[in-house]
Design a protein around this motif. Structure first.
Motif, mmCIF file in Angstrom:
data_model
loop_
_atom_site.group_PDB
_atom_site.id
_atom_site.type_symbol
_atom_site.label_atom_id
_atom_site.label_comp_id
_atom_site.label_asym_id
_atom_site.label_seq_id
_atom_site.Cartn_x
_atom_site.Cartn_y
_atom_site.Cartn_z
ATOM 1 N N TRP A 64 0.945 3.366 6.250
ATOM 2 C CA TRP A 64 -0.122 3.684 7.197
ATOM 3 C C TRP A 64 0.473 4.285 8.468
ATOM 4 O O TRP A 64 1.582 3.927 8.877
ATOM 5 C CB TRP A 64 -0.875 2.403 7.632
ATOM 6 C CG TRP A 64 -1.748 1.798 6.593
ATOM 7 C CD1 TRP A 64 -2.563 2.448 5.716
ATOM 8 C CD2 TRP A 64 -1.916 0.392 6.338
ATOM 9 N NE1 TRP A 64 -3.236 1.536 4.939
ATOM 10 C CE2 TRP A 64 -2.864 0.274 5.302
ATOM 11 C CE3 TRP A 64 -1.371 -0.776 6.891
ATOM 12 C CZ2 TRP A 64 -3.260 -0.957 4.793
ATOM 13 C CZ3 TRP A 64 -1.773 -1.994 6.391
ATOM 14 C CH2 TRP A 64 -2.711 -2.087 5.352
ATOM 15 N N ARG A 65 -0.316 5.159 9.110
ATOM 16 C CA ARG A 65 0.071 5.584 10.467
ATOM 17 C C ARG A 65 -0.180 4.409 11.407
ATOM 18 O O ARG A 65 0.637 4.052 12.218
ATOM 19 C CB ARG A 65 -0.767 6.800 10.883
ATOM 20 C CG ARG A 65 -0.614 7.196 12.333
ATOM 21 C CD ARG A 65 -1.332 8.515 12.573
ATOM 22 N NE ARG A 65 -1.561 8.759 13.981
ATOM 23 C CZ ARG A 65 -0.642 9.198 14.830
ATOM 24 N NH1 ARG A 65 0.591 9.424 14.414
ATOM 25 N NH2 ARG A 65 -0.942 9.406 16.095
ATOM 26 N N ARG A 66 -1.368 3.813 11.267
ATOM 27 C CA ARG A 66 -1.685 2.565 11.964
ATOM 28 C C ARG A 66 -2.710 1.811 11.114
ATOM 29 O O ARG A 66 -3.563 2.425 10.470
ATOM 30 C CB ARG A 66 -2.209 2.818 13.374
ATOM 31 C CG ARG A 66 -3.404 3.752 13.431
ATOM 32 C CD ARG A 66 -4.051 3.765 14.796
ATOM 33 N NE ARG A 66 -3.418 4.644 15.756
ATOM 34 C CZ ARG A 66 -2.693 4.244 16.789
ATOM 35 N NH1 ARG A 66 -2.491 2.954 16.983
ATOM 36 N NH2 ARG A 66 -2.177 5.106 17.637
ATOM 37 N N PRO A 67 -2.660 0.475 11.078
ATOM 38 C CA PRO A 67 -3.616 -0.266 10.260
ATOM 39 C C PRO A 67 -4.970 -0.356 10.962
ATOM 40 O O PRO A 67 -5.025 -0.346 12.200
ATOM 41 C CB PRO A 67 -2.980 -1.651 10.146
ATOM 42 C CG PRO A 67 -2.097 -1.776 11.337
ATOM 43 C CD PRO A 67 -1.672 -0.400 11.738
ATOM 44 N N SER A 68 -6.056 -0.453 10.169
ATOM 45 C CA SER A 68 -7.371 -0.717 10.764
ATOM 46 C C SER A 68 -7.463 -2.223 11.015
ATOM 47 O O SER A 68 -6.653 -2.995 10.470
ATOM 48 C CB SER A 68 -8.466 -0.295 9.788
ATOM 49 O OG SER A 68 -8.417 -1.142 8.650
ATOM 50 N N CYS B 194 0.275 8.567 3.129
ATOM 51 C CA CYS B 194 0.454 8.384 4.574
ATOM 52 C C CYS B 194 0.332 9.726 5.312
ATOM 53 O O CYS B 194 0.983 10.708 4.955
ATOM 54 C CB CYS B 194 1.814 7.752 4.859
ATOM 55 S SG CYS B 194 2.043 7.419 6.618
ATOM 56 N N ALA C 39 3.431 -1.119 4.367
ATOM 57 C CA ALA C 39 2.263 -0.310 4.035
ATOM 58 C C ALA C 39 2.439 1.101 4.598
ATOM 59 O O ALA C 39 2.890 1.273 5.733
ATOM 60 C CB ALA C 39 1.003 -0.949 4.614
ATOM 61 N N LEU D 60 3.760 -1.961 9.212
ATOM 62 C CA LEU D 60 2.433 -1.382 8.944
ATOM 63 C C LEU D 60 2.190 -0.122 9.764
ATOM 64 O O LEU D 60 1.067 0.370 9.815
ATOM 65 C CB LEU D 60 1.341 -2.416 9.286
ATOM 66 C CG LEU D 60 1.532 -3.866 8.795
ATOM 67 C CD1 LEU D 60 0.482 -4.788 9.420
ATOM 68 C CD2 LEU D 60 1.441 -3.937 7.277
ATOM 69 N N LEU E 6 -4.852 -0.994 -1.121
ATOM 70 C CA LEU E 6 -4.134 -2.175 -0.648
ATOM 71 C C LEU E 6 -4.097 -3.209 -1.784
ATOM 72 O O LEU E 6 -5.103 -3.464 -2.448
ATOM 73 C CB LEU E 6 -4.860 -2.733 0.589
ATOM 74 C CG LEU E 6 -4.224 -3.917 1.299
ATOM 75 C CD1 LEU E 6 -2.790 -3.648 1.712
ATOM 76 C CD2 LEU E 6 -5.045 -4.269 2.551
ATOM 77 N N LYS F 171 0.886 -1.176 0.000
ATOM 78 C CA LYS F 171 0.000 0.000 0.000
ATOM 79 C C LYS F 171 0.917 1.217 0.000
ATOM 80 O O LYS F 171 1.575 1.496 1.007
ATOM 81 C CB LYS F 171 -0.882 -0.028 1.250
ATOM 82 C CG LYS F 171 -2.066 0.885 1.173
ATOM 83 C CD LYS F 171 -1.772 2.215 1.831
ATOM 84 C CE LYS F 171 -2.813 3.235 1.485
ATOM 85 N NZ LYS F 171 -2.248 4.542 1.233
ATOM 86 N N ASN G 84 -7.786 -3.940 7.780
ATOM 87 C CA ASN G 84 -6.479 -4.068 7.102
ATOM 88 C C ASN G 84 -5.718 -5.278 7.642
ATOM 89 O O ASN G 84 -5.084 -6.022 6.889
ATOM 90 C CB ASN G 84 -5.602 -2.832 7.351
ATOM 91 C CG ASN G 84 -6.126 -1.558 6.739
ATOM 92 O OD1 ASN G 84 -5.884 -0.477 7.264
ATOM 93 N ND2 ASN G 84 -6.824 -1.672 5.621
#
Ligand code: SAM
Ligand code: DTB
Ligand code: SF4
Length: 340
Positions: free
Chosen positions: A103-107, A54, A101, A132, A76, A50, A110
């Motif tokens: 991301w700041r943080r994955p969901s 960001c 990835a 991630l 993604l 991903k 995710n």
């Protein structure tokens, strides 16, 4: 006898930096061969699953929305594409596959998808690693249950210098994620970047943060900044190669059993610099033409370098079967077989 230590003081690390270069490298090499198989390199292929978009403002990263002219964000990656890329990495001789990835943080959704990707990597017989961003304790546990081998989460620089590089999170956020990863049973991969305008003191302090953790990270990537256009650190002065090699040597001395990874920035290094890094204790690299968004050394060039240095890839039992070898190298192997 265990040579593990996690009580390093700044003065003694700075003393290591001050040692004559050859003496430091000799000492690091001794620690290296006491703790690792000689002339072996572990290789790990990276895949950006991903890219871009960001929200963090890491001043070195092309994937941040805060960089000038940000790169286009992708969704993604599909499981089919991950399978295709992982297969290719396996064919090229990689034994570890790391998915990154932006991301700041994955969901949690995710995480469900990433767990399916981890399964794909394991089905192909490779070790898995993901990076991630920040994790909750629960997310770390879920990744651990999936069998994930490594989680990469870098401290990047010293606590003091951190605020000059990133403002959207703090050092403690990073340490918390590392704590959850360690507690969940996943192996820790954490390192830093040299060339962020940090001082030697900052470099020493970064290594102290890593080496004074309760347990040393199993893997420590040392990246040389790859200057990415549009980022705040694009025009930084390049870190001197001798200082980079010293930092590798000191990482090896401070964390004897850890895999020290000669990471981003190899593309702009000479073969001799890389060879000195290996002598100083680096025993892992990122393998394949691309890192996440930046170029890396080609598989063919790496295989040639390892061969010139008499180094072998860990877990690679059948090097002449790799489809990515250049025609020239394949012909050489064929001719050698005809002679013997
Ligand atoms: N977003 C996640 C995070 O920051 O943890 C994972 C991906 S991030 C790109 C992984 C690491 O790559 C960063 O922590 C940083 O150390 C390194 N990195 C990113 N851009 C770099 C650059 N231009 N040069 C060298 N290393 C870089
Ligand atoms: C790490 O320490 N270095 C890798 C990996 N962990 C994920 C990433 C390097 C990124 C270099 C810049 C880019 O490709 O965008
Ligand atoms: Fe985002 Fe990671 Fe890049 Fe920072 S290093 S901007 S967290 S992708």
């Amino acid at each position: 006898m265990s040579n593990f230590r996690n009580n390093w003081e700044i003065e003694e690390v700075l003393d290591l930096f001050d040692k004559p270069f050859n003496e430091l490298l000799y000492d690091a090499h001794e620690v290296h061969i006491e703790n690792h198989k000689k002339d072996m390199v572990q290789v790990c292929t990276l895949l950006s699953i991903k890219t871009g978009g960001c929200p963090e403002d890491c001043g070195y990263c092309s994937q941040s929305i805060h960089s000038e002219d940000p790169i286009e964000a992708t969704p993604l990656m599909s499981l089919d594409e991950v399978r295709k890329q992982a297969k290719l990495a396996k064919e090229q001789g990689s034994t570890r596959f790391c998915m990154g990835a932006a991301w700041r943080r994955p969901s949690n959704k995710n995480i469900d998808r990433v767990i399916k990707m981890i399964d794909i990597v394991h089905d192909l017989g490779m070790e898995s690693c993901v990076t991630l961003g920040m994790l909750s304790e629960d997310q770390a546990l879920r990744l651990s249950k999936s069998g994930l081998n490594y989680y990469n989460h870098n401290l990047d620089t010293s606590r003091e210098h951190y605020t000059k590089v990133i403002s959207t999170r703090n050092y403690q956020d990073r340490l918390n994620t590392l704590k959850y990863v360690r507690k969940s049973g996943i192996k820790v991969c954490s390192g830093g970047i040299l060339g962020l305008g940090e001082s030697r003191d900052d470099r020493a302090k970064l290594l102290i943060e890593l080496a004074n953790l309760e347990q040393h990270p199993e893997s420590v990537p040392i990246n040389m900044l790859v200057p990415m256009e549009g980022t705040r650190h694009y025009s930084n002065e390049k870190i001197e190669e001798l200082e980079f090699i010293r930092t590798i040597a000191i990482s090896r001395i401070m964390m004897p059993k850890t895999y020290v990874r000669l990471s981003a920035g190899r593309e702009s290094m000479t073969e001799s610099t890389q060879a000195l890094c290996f002598y100083a204790g680096a025993n892992s690299v990122f393998y394949g033409e691309e890192l996440l968004t930046a170029p890396n050394v080609s598989v063919e060039k790496d295989r040639e370098l390892f061969s010139k240095l008499g180094m072998k890839i860990e877990g690679d039992n059948n090097p002449e079967k790799k489809p990515s070898l250049t025609k020239k190298v394949q012909k050489k192997i064929h001719n050698l077989k005809l002679i013997s």
